[in-house]
Enzyme design. Sequence first.
Site, PDB file in Angstrom:
ATOM      1  N   GLU A   1       0.819  -1.200   0.000  1.00 44.01           N
ATOM      2  CA  GLU A   1       0.000   0.000   0.000  1.00 44.01           C
ATOM      3  C   GLU A   1       0.860   1.260   0.000  1.00 44.01           C
ATOM      4  OE1 GLU A   1      -2.280  -2.980   2.675  1.00 44.01           O
ATOM      5  OE2 GLU A   1      -0.236  -2.651   1.952  1.00 44.01           O
ATOM      6  N   LEU A  53      21.919 -29.318  -4.662  1.00 44.22           N
ATOM      7  CA  LEU A  53      20.661 -28.672  -4.274  1.00 44.22           C
ATOM      8  C   LEU A  53      20.861 -27.179  -4.011  1.00 44.22           C
ATOM      9  CD1 LEU A  53      19.023 -31.383  -1.966  1.00 44.22           C
ATOM     10  CD2 LEU A  53      18.664 -30.999  -4.415  1.00 44.22           C
TER      11      LEU A  53
END
Length: 379
Positions: A56, A206
């Site tokens: 906002e 990974l």
Amino acid sequence: MPAEADARRFLLTAAKLALRGHGGAEPNPMVGCVIVRDGQVVGRGWHRRCGEAHAEVNALAEAGDRARGACAYVTLEPCNHHGRTGPCSHALIAAGVSRVVFATRDPNPTATGGMQALASAGIEAVHHPLPEIDDLNAPFVKRVMRRLPWVTAKWAQTLDGAIATRTGESQWISCETSRRRVHRERARVDAILTGMGTVRADDPRLTARGTPILRRARRVVVDRQLELDASSALIRTIEQAPLTVACSREALTGRADHADALRAAGADVLAIDDGAEGLSSLMRDLHGRLGVSTVLVEAGGGLMGKLLEAGLIDELWAFIAPIVMGDAEAATAVRGLDPTRLIDATRWRTLSAARSGDDLELRLRRRTNPTMPPVDQGH
């Protein structure tokens, strides 16, 4: 009350903005906001990073004076508390907007109350639910309500369901475009979970490669017998990303010296119970002790089956390659559930289906999840 079509259109525009915050906003929610005046968007914002300005505030900054008398469309009820930043409800009031439309009520008890604060200031506050935005907010709602991370299981498979040959060869079933998408996601999650079967077969790192790193994911290995070798790629790359090894209590006691060696190398070693409760406790530990909000599972069918059976997977992410294996003994993505009736199989709903190079990319959610269909997640 804004027109139904306008509310939907502008809220979905805000949702697309919100997705830009994936990897930066967590553990906060991904939130998007648009400021609309006379039917035109004059301000756009999203929550870019935890601790920085909320959606906002960013949208109001772009709108400037044009926000006075305008309508703000926000994916989540504006917060009403002082955290690292001030209350968004107060920012909207100070900017002089005349109406705020939001899609999902804030489940966080410390942040809720924005709707009431806006109404008390004479601003029309409208709750306009949309199933697509409930999907956007589902990971945040789960973290707040259940104190567990959001878990996405990923795999690549052939058209006939194989994830590897019978000898374990899997590199590469998916195409290069799909593999790039996976690395992008690795760079946006808090943890990547695998099992020892995958470690033995692939010796994976990974880590995210070839993409901007927004979050350095912790590697987590379910290693019941505490077999992880000190020479593995996971240990060799431990300075690049942290590592947690979860073993049985018996293994931690019986192989205490090995556990100490892994700890000396920099790994976090912990004991978990057998079965579903052990995996659940691991997820709670990752969330509560290590602050993990999002988990990507890249594992073989055995661990996938156990996680699914325990109800710990929220989303499936599958890449289907134009390959036919035709081998009844080839490895499959999920094993061990063995329903005797079709009605006993787990049911999923499709969030999105898109082309990824030569592959088909599918995202699915459990049908028991109360939130519903798709917002394009841009992967």
